[in-house]
Design a protein around this motif. Sequence first.
Motif, PDB file in Angstrom:
ATOM      1  N   VAL A  47      11.154 -45.147 -36.315  1.00 38.62           N
ATOM      2  CA  VAL A  47       9.989 -44.759 -35.758  1.00 38.62           C
ATOM      3  C   VAL A  47       8.837 -45.987 -35.814  1.00 38.62           C
ATOM      4  N   LEU A  48       8.282 -46.231 -34.603  1.00 40.82           N
ATOM      5  CA  LEU A  48       7.256 -47.319 -34.536  1.00 40.82           C
ATOM      6  C   LEU A  48       5.801 -46.582 -34.164  1.00 40.82           C
ATOM      7  N   PHE A  49       4.972 -46.616 -35.010  1.00 44.07           N
ATOM      8  CA  PHE A  49       3.555 -46.114 -34.957  1.00 44.07           C
ATOM      9  C   PHE A  49       2.580 -47.092 -34.204  1.00 44.07           C
ATOM     10  N   ILE A  50       2.147 -46.999 -32.896  1.00 43.35           N
ATOM     11  CA  ILE A  50       1.123 -48.019 -32.471  1.00 43.35           C
ATOM     12  C   ILE A  50      -0.119 -47.383 -32.780  1.00 43.35           C
ATOM     13  N   SER A  51      -1.311 -48.099 -33.003  1.00 42.68           N
ATOM     14  CA  SER A  51      -2.524 -47.706 -33.141  1.00 42.68           C
ATOM     15  C   SER A  51      -3.612 -48.795 -32.863  1.00 42.68           C
ATOM     16  N   ASN A  52      -4.788 -48.343 -32.556  1.00 43.86           N
ATOM     17  CA  ASN A  52      -5.989 -49.349 -32.226  1.00 43.86           C
ATOM     18  C   ASN A  52      -6.520 -49.571 -34.005  1.00 43.86           C
ATOM     19  N   HIS A  53      -7.148 -50.437 -33.941  1.00 48.24           N
ATOM     20  CA  HIS A  53      -7.196 -51.172 -35.276  1.00 48.24           C
ATOM     21  C   HIS A  53      -8.851 -51.450 -35.536  1.00 48.24           C
ATOM     22  N   GLN A  54      -9.348 -50.939 -36.842  1.00 50.56           N
ATOM     23  CA  GLN A  54     -10.754 -51.032 -37.071  1.00 50.56           C
ATOM     24  C   GLN A  54     -11.078 -51.911 -38.213  1.00 50.56           C
ATOM     25  N   THR A  55     -10.254 -51.497 -39.236  1.00 51.82           N
ATOM     26  CA  THR A  55     -10.259 -52.482 -40.566  1.00 51.82           C
ATOM     27  C   THR A  55      -8.996 -53.171 -40.926  1.00 51.82           C
ATOM     28  N   TYR A  56      -9.046 -53.980 -41.955  1.00 47.76           N
ATOM     29  CA  TYR A  56      -7.961 -54.786 -42.201  1.00 47.76           C
ATOM     30  C   TYR A  56      -6.961 -53.838 -43.143  1.00 47.76           C
ATOM     31  N   PHE A  57      -7.266 -53.190 -43.787  1.00 52.65           N
ATOM     32  CA  PHE A  57      -6.632 -52.231 -44.996  1.00 52.65           C
ATOM     33  C   PHE A  57      -6.762 -50.549 -44.842  1.00 52.65           C
ATOM     34  N   ALA A  58      -7.927 -50.161 -44.643  1.00 52.00           N
ATOM     35  CA  ALA A  58      -8.223 -48.838 -44.618  1.00 52.00           C
ATOM     36  C   ALA A  58      -7.479 -47.980 -43.866  1.00 52.00           C
ATOM     37  N   GLY A  78      13.208 -47.699 -41.780  1.00 53.63           N
ATOM     38  CA  GLY A  78      12.216 -46.448 -41.878  1.00 53.63           C
ATOM     39  C   GLY A  78      11.219 -46.457 -40.791  1.00 53.63           C
ATOM     40  N   TRP A  79       9.984 -46.189 -41.228  1.00 53.01           N
ATOM     41  CA  TRP A  79       9.002 -46.093 -40.300  1.00 53.01           C
ATOM     42  C   TRP A  79       8.004 -47.529 -40.303  1.00 53.01           C
ATOM     43  N   VAL A  80       7.638 -47.986 -39.215  1.00 53.32           N
ATOM     44  CA  VAL A  80       6.798 -49.073 -38.818  1.00 53.32           C
ATOM     45  C   VAL A  80       5.439 -48.897 -38.346  1.00 53.32           C
ATOM     46  N   ILE A  81       4.331 -49.243 -38.903  1.00 52.76           N
ATOM     47  CA  ILE A  81       2.899 -49.266 -38.262  1.00 52.76           C
ATOM     48  C   ILE A  81       2.802 -50.565 -37.796  1.00 52.76           C
ATOM     49  N   THR A  82       2.123 -50.589 -36.591  1.00 54.14           N
ATOM     50  CA  THR A  82       1.826 -51.763 -35.824  1.00 54.14           C
ATOM     51  C   THR A  82       0.379 -51.624 -35.136  1.00 54.14           C
ATOM     52  N   PHE A  83      -0.315 -52.665 -35.051  1.00 54.08           N
ATOM     53  CA  PHE A  83      -1.593 -52.501 -34.453  1.00 54.08           C
ATOM     54  C   PHE A  83      -1.368 -53.592 -33.136  1.00 54.08           C
ATOM     55  N   PRO A  84      -1.049 -53.122 -32.099  1.00 45.94           N
ATOM     56  CA  PRO A  84      -0.407 -54.264 -31.095  1.00 45.94           C
ATOM     57  C   PRO A  84      -1.562 -55.215 -30.503  1.00 45.94           C
ATOM     58  N   GLN A  85      -2.897 -54.680 -30.891  1.00 43.69           N
ATOM     59  CA  GLN A  85      -4.050 -55.681 -30.200  1.00 43.69           C
ATOM     60  C   GLN A  85      -4.122 -56.874 -31.280  1.00 43.69           C
ATOM     61  N   GLY A  86      -3.685 -56.773 -32.386  1.00 49.01           N
ATOM     62  CA  GLY A  86      -3.397 -57.975 -33.284  1.00 49.01           C
ATOM     63  C   GLY A  86      -4.888 -58.267 -33.890  1.00 49.01           C
ATOM     64  N   THR A  87      -5.883 -57.385 -33.705  1.00 52.58           N
ATOM     65  CA  THR A  87      -7.400 -57.602 -34.266  1.00 52.58           C
ATOM     66  C   THR A  87      -8.095 -56.233 -34.328  1.00 52.58           C
ATOM     67  N   THR A  88      -9.140 -56.395 -35.119  1.00 53.29           N
ATOM     68  CA  THR A  88      -9.872 -55.198 -35.196  1.00 53.29           C
ATOM     69  C   THR A  88     -11.031 -55.061 -34.141  1.00 53.29           C
ATOM     70  N   THR A  89     -11.196 -56.042 -33.329  1.00 53.14           N
ATOM     71  CA  THR A  89     -12.075 -56.029 -32.166  1.00 53.14           C
ATOM     72  C   THR A  89     -11.636 -55.123 -31.059  1.00 53.14           C
ATOM     73  N   PRO A  90     -12.432 -54.021 -30.622  1.00 49.68           N
ATOM     74  CA  PRO A  90     -11.867 -53.311 -29.814  1.00 49.68           C
ATOM     75  C   PRO A  90     -11.732 -53.554 -28.443  1.00 49.68           C
ATOM     76  N   PHE A  91     -10.796 -52.975 -27.623  1.00 51.71           N
ATOM     77  CA  PHE A  91     -10.456 -53.332 -26.250  1.00 51.71           C
ATOM     78  C   PHE A  91     -10.020 -54.684 -25.822  1.00 51.71           C
ATOM     79  N   LYS A  92      -9.293 -55.444 -26.880  1.00 56.08           N
ATOM     80  CA  LYS A  92      -8.817 -56.687 -26.918  1.00 56.08           C
ATOM     81  C   LYS A  92      -7.336 -56.300 -26.178  1.00 56.08           C
ATOM     82  N   PRO A  93      -6.737 -57.369 -25.698  1.00 53.62           N
ATOM     83  CA  PRO A  93      -5.476 -57.010 -24.754  1.00 53.62           C
ATOM     84  C   PRO A  93      -4.214 -56.689 -25.660  1.00 53.62           C
ATOM     85  N   ILE A  94      -3.484 -55.987 -25.185  1.00 51.36           N
ATOM     86  CA  ILE A  94      -2.381 -55.798 -26.141  1.00 51.36           C
ATOM     87  C   ILE A  94      -1.346 -56.971 -26.032  1.00 51.36           C
TER      88      ILE A  94
END
Length: 265
Positions: A53-64, A153-169
């Motif tokens: 299972v791959l979870f994809i999410s937007n990103h806002q902080t490094y760890f929280a 198992g399960w993997v979480i990824t932040f496909p933008q690779g940055t905490t800056t919003p609306f950056k390219p995937i």
Amino acid sequence: MGLFKKNPFGHILFLKKWLIRIMGVMSHRRFRGFNELQIEGSEIIKNLPDKKVLFISNHQTYFADVVAMFHVFNASLSGRDDSIKNVGYLWKPKLNIYYIAAKETMKAGLLPKILAYAGAVPIERTWRSAGQAVNRQVKMSDISNIGKALDDGWVITFPQGTTTPFKPIRKGTAHIIKKYKPIVVPIVIDGFRRSFDKKGIRIKKKNILQTMEIKAPLDIDYDNETNEEIVKKIEYAIEQHASFLKVIPQKELEEQEKLNKLREW
């Protein structure tokens, strides 16, 4: 479970379990105390298979962001509906949850190294290093390690690779999806940027409503869809497509301001 049983990355599961318990107890009030985490869609977590299972999410902080997901996933698996009330769910945490993180970030200090042991799959970013733009080849060992984590198992990824919003995937996410064919579950988070500093360690502001919406798995034709088509699906699923950058009418702004006042309970 044997005392010295290890996962595919050589981490001792007994030690990892206690790290998740301790860090979970220490961080719990950040999502249910100083601030409140509102969860939607936890029933989706309960119905997922144990692996691939791959979870994809937007990103806002490094760890929280990741810590909150560890809380929500384990609480959901223990039977809680959209709630992380009572940290008892940490007693038997799911030990095969991983998250993709920049190698340089996970080496920057003792706390990141501890968090890395709890489940990081460190990769070398191909576009940035030490704060500078770079252009380097993807390391095939990084791709293999992500596949190894998905097989376990399960993997979480932040496909933008940055905490800056609306950056390219990053297209690498689409490549991983086509190569390993995991179930892809989108997550949309908000409020973390207002609650925490950029690293997600220091509480910047209290009484902020944080939200996490877990969406239904994406319908993906792994063999026939192109990387570009999968990237577009991801952009919409995690609400980072340019169309979400709309001009908001004044009336809607006023309604949002009223809601923000209510959030500061």
